[in-house]
Scaffold this active site. Structure first.
Site, PDB file in Angstrom:
ATOM      1  CG  HIS A  35      29.441  13.582   4.855  1.00  8.24           C
ATOM      2  ND1 HIS A  35      28.859  14.584   4.105  1.00  8.24           N
ATOM      3  CD2 HIS A  35      29.052  12.416   4.272  1.00  8.24           C
ATOM      4  CE1 HIS A  35      28.158  14.043   3.125  1.00  8.24           C
ATOM      5  NE2 HIS A  35      28.252  12.727   3.203  1.00  8.24           N
ATOM      6  CD  GLU A  56      22.237  33.031  19.593  1.00 11.54           C
ATOM      7  OE1 GLU A  56      22.790  31.997  19.940  1.00 11.54           O
ATOM      8  OE2 GLU A  56      22.118  34.041  20.314  1.00 11.54           O
TER       9      GLU A  56
END
Ligand code: 13P
Ligand code: ZN
Length: 281
Positions: free
Chosen positions: A147, A177
């Site tokens: 996180h 991508e």
């Protein structure tokens, strides 16, 4: 004089998984994703990985969990400590990191190493543990929950509509991508108070379908099988959010885009399946 405990600590910090935590946290801070104590990481370890570096029968202390996790019984993790500054982890891993084991019932955790000075695991442990449980159900090789407060993704939660499909599509359109790196798209929660069991539960629900989950006005959760893969996943989404920010502040506006057909061609070429309902072809 060096005592036995110091010698043991020297060897724990040389463990590859501790080294990975040290460099990941430093790189995350360096990129501006983890101001102060912002962000946290948990890394699922095996007893075979841990045992060469510490006595797994030697508990430092034990803490009761208010959210039992029987699915993680007897599992080992290295986690970042609550309130620990990411920029400091590499210089003081014994204080900023902890190696913990969930007990056989899933009701408590035992600290085996680190979190010196009475430190505690990250306050986001409910989200981490519940997300590990969710990801292990769909990916047996899953190991990392990460996180952080990636700046451009966080900024985008103010300027972009908080609809999962359109948010996902916008990010896919920003760099060729992206659809290859996260064909499973982005999950988004409503704004919620962090650190609670409830946000942990909601994050984990999203983690079944998406390895990236955004907490609006706060940050992002990422899941993966290795530190590099998880870091790279967030890095790719954050790069796309940066491009979004750049092109939206450009006076001339957007003149051309990656089309839905381009995105479909990419998915085909790279053998990935984009989540349903995002591309209109
Ligand atoms: P901790 O310092 O408890 O890990 O909290 C940081 C954070 O980012 C909360 O969401
Ligand atoms: Zn946070």
């Amino acid at each position: 004089m060096i005592n036995e405990k110091d010698l043991l600590n020297v060897s724990v910090t040389s463990a590859p998984f501790v080294q990975e935590m040290m460099s990941a946290t430093y790189n995350m801070w360096r990129l501006g994703w983890d101001e102060r104590n912002g962000g946290n990481i948990s890394y699922l370890l095996t007893e075979e990985e841990v045992a060469p570096y510490l006595d797994v029968n030697q508990a430092v202390r034990t803490a009761i969990l208010d959210f039992p996790v029987p699915e993680l019984a007897n599992r080992y993790f290295i986690v970042t400590g609550s309130g620990k500054y990411f920029k400091n982890v590499k210089d003081n891993p014994e204080d900023c990191l902890g190696i913990i084991r969930v007990d056989g019932t899933g009701n408590s955790i035992t600290l085996l190493w680190g979190l010196e000075n009475d430190g505690k695991p990250t306050s986001e442990l409910p989200s981490h543990f519940m997300s590990h449980i969710a990801r292990l159900k769909v990916d047996k090789d899953h190991r990392i929950i990460m996180h952080n407060h990636a700046s451009n993704l966080l900024g985008m939660t103010f300027t972009h509509e908080l609809d999962e499909k359109s948010f996902t599509k916008t990010l896919w359109q920003m760099c060729t991508e992206c659809i290859v790196v996260f064909p499973d798209g982005i999950g988004i929660l409503p704004w919620m108070v962090p650190g609670t069991d409830e946000i942990g539960q909601r994050t984990a629900e999203k983690m079944i379908d998406h390895r990236l989950v955004i907490w609006p006005f706060h940050g992002i959760f990422g899941a993966g099988t290795t530190m590099d893969e998880t870091f790279g996943l967030i890095e790719t989404a954050e790069k796309a959010a940066q491009i979004y920010t750049i092109i939206n502040s450009h006076q001339g506006g957007v003149k051309q885009v990656i089309t839905d057909q381009n995105l479909a061609d990419l998915a085909k070429a790279f053998g990935v399946t984009p989540i349903e309902g995002v591309l209109s072809i």
